[in-house]
Design an enzyme around this catalytic site. Structure first.
Site, PDB file in Angstrom:
ATOM      1  N   GLN A   1      21.991 -12.999 -33.127  1.00  0.00           N
ATOM      2  CA  GLN A   1      21.454 -12.020 -34.078  1.00  0.00           C
ATOM      3  C   GLN A   1      20.045 -12.426 -34.521  1.00  0.00           C
ATOM      4  OE1 GLN A   1      23.667  -9.464 -35.519  1.00  0.00           O
ATOM      5  NE2 GLN A   1      21.830  -8.561 -36.348  1.00  0.00           N
ATOM      6  N   PHE A   2      19.040 -12.131 -33.690  1.00  0.00           N
ATOM      7  CA  PHE A   2      17.673 -12.517 -34.028  1.00  0.00           C
ATOM      8  C   PHE A   2      17.165 -11.852 -35.300  1.00  0.00           C
ATOM      9  CE2 PHE A   2      16.832  -8.650 -31.714  1.00  0.00           C
ATOM     10  CZ  PHE A   2      15.692  -8.125 -32.310  1.00  0.00           C
ATOM     11  N   THR A   3      17.768 -10.727 -35.691  1.00  0.00           N
ATOM     12  CA  THR A   3      17.294 -10.010 -36.876  1.00  0.00           C
ATOM     13  C   THR A   3      17.581 -10.755 -38.175  1.00  0.00           C
ATOM     14  OG1 THR A   3      19.302  -8.677 -37.009  1.00  0.00           O
ATOM     15  CG2 THR A   3      17.458  -7.752 -35.746  1.00  0.00           C
TER      16      THR A   3
END
Length: 152
Positions: free
Chosen positions: A78-80
């Site tokens: 989950q890079f966000t």
């Protein structure tokens, strides 16, 4: 490295309508990796995850760990989680590690968790458009950050 742990009764991940990972009782973990993250972050976070006492005992108190209840993990990249929203209305993800750097660290986290738990970790597909379905239990949601260990 940032992680959002959600205690779940069930969770699954689909990519292109195909289930890539599915668990019953355990933790759905959203994992964000930044450029400075390394093996020390992986080891520290994995230890905290499997030993975090957020499952109910016979009195309903959160006194049991994932290991104690023999729960499972669904790990989703989950890079966000590294969104910067200070300026304007469009988030910047500049602090998130690029895929070539983040993928090996994600794989190390999977290996570390599997070693600690003695069983497979369910997962999504790194970088894919994933559809995650879950039934929150509690709800219990814990946020952790390896760069701010004194507060987590």
């Amino acid at each position: 490295m940032r992680a959002v742990l959600q205690r779940v009764s069930r969770a699954s991940c689909k990519v292109s309508e195909k289930i890539t990972g599915e668990i019953k009782h355990g933790l759905l973990i959203l994992l964000g990796i930044e450029e400075e993250d390394g093996e020390d972050d992986v080891r520290w976070l994995a230890q905290k995850i499997v030993n975090m006492r957020i499952f109910g005992d016979d009195k309903g108190l959160m006194n049991k760990s994932l290991m104690d209840v023999q729960g499972d993990i669904l790990l989703i990249s989950q890079f966000t989680l590294f969104a910067q929203t200070k300026k304007g209305n469009r988030p910047s993800f500049i602090r998130a590690a690029k895929p070539l750097q983040a993928m090996p660290i994600y794989d190390k986290m999977i290996n570390e968790l599997e070693t600690l738990m003695g069983k497979a970790v369910a997962r999504g597909v790194f970088g894919a458009d994933m559809k995650v379905d879950l039934l929150n239990d509690g709800p219990v949601t814990i946020i952790m950050n390896t760069k701010d260990k004194e507060n987590y």
